[in-house]
Scaffold this active site. Sequence first.
Site, PDB file in Angstrom:
ATOM      1  N   ALA A   1       0.794  -1.226   0.000  1.00  0.00           N
ATOM      2  CA  ALA A   1       0.000   0.000   0.000  1.00  0.00           C
ATOM      3  C   ALA A   1       0.824   1.273   0.000  1.00  0.00           C
ATOM      4  CB  ALA A   1      -0.926   0.003   1.211  1.00  0.00           C
TER       5      ALA A   1
ATOM      6  N   ASN B   1       0.818  -3.748   7.960  1.00  0.00           N
ATOM      7  CA  ASN B   1       1.764  -4.334   7.008  1.00  0.00           C
ATOM      8  C   ASN B   1       2.671  -3.265   6.410  1.00  0.00           C
ATOM      9  OD1 ASN B   1       1.384  -7.151   6.966  1.00  0.00           O
ATOM     10  ND2 ASN B   1      -0.466  -6.943   5.742  1.00  0.00           N
TER      11      ASN B   1
ATOM     12  N   HIS C   1      -0.495   7.558   4.540  1.00  0.00           N
ATOM     13  CA  HIS C   1       0.823   7.056   4.910  1.00  0.00           C
ATOM     14  C   HIS C   1       1.852   8.162   4.737  1.00  0.00           C
ATOM     15  CE1 HIS C   1      -1.075   3.124   4.586  1.00  0.00           C
ATOM     16  NE2 HIS C   1      -1.424   3.417   3.351  1.00  0.00           N
TER      17      HIS C   1
END
Length: 276
Positions: free
Chosen positions: A133, A199, A229
Amino acid sequence: MDRSHPKPVLDIALVGCGAVGAGVLEGIAAEPALRVGQVLVPAPDDARVRDTLARLAPQARPRRALDPDAPAPDLLVECAGHAAVAQHVLPALERGIDCLIVSAGALTEDGLAERLEQAARRGGAQARLLSGAVGAIDALAAARLGELEQVSYTGRKPPLAWRGTPAERDWDLAALSQAQLIFSGSAREAARRFPKNANVAATVALASLGLDRVQVRLYADPAAHGNQHCIDARGGFGELSLSLQGQALPGNPKTSALTVYSVVRALLNHVRAIAI
């Protein structure tokens, strides 16, 4: 697989048929050089699995595990969560089957990374962790070869994306009106406490300074649209700052759609003459 003489069709065993697995099947359906022959799931007779395969990969057979007496696939792709790495990736590597791993957080389990490496060496195979991701993983991995000094990761998701995690026990997620820090610590601990959400933290750490040196902060943020993120790194290479806002999969708010695209890209790279 002999990479110097690629096969005209790559035979794939896909682990998992949830939101990520189904997205991967859809993403490669139009590529004739990629063929999913087996889909490994806990319940092969589940109606949802059968319906998904009938729609996206009618040639694929649902199984609980690889048949040890059948010809080995060329590649195994894990899209099913941390437990699938030990259950399916380890024995595949022992058989000499290359593997792609989405659930990088599984490598926070004591000794699992070493077991994967030993299995790969015995089988003459390779396990590859996918970027999933987040971006900038290639830059972090390159900088690690030089003087990489500091790396931090901050993740923000809507409060309800943290349901089913320790955050739900500590806060009323539905009632949050402002950003709440729900975790601060090492990437190793983040991935252990939030295995379905962190993750990315594990991937960033494994690509850079390691699970114990990368610092992680996780927020439940009502203002977050999708999964956010942020990576900051510095060292002899210079400085890196990445901010990425990813959209969640429609069928799984804990998972970014970019995770699916990273798997599809890796598979397409296996069969393209020029890969980036």
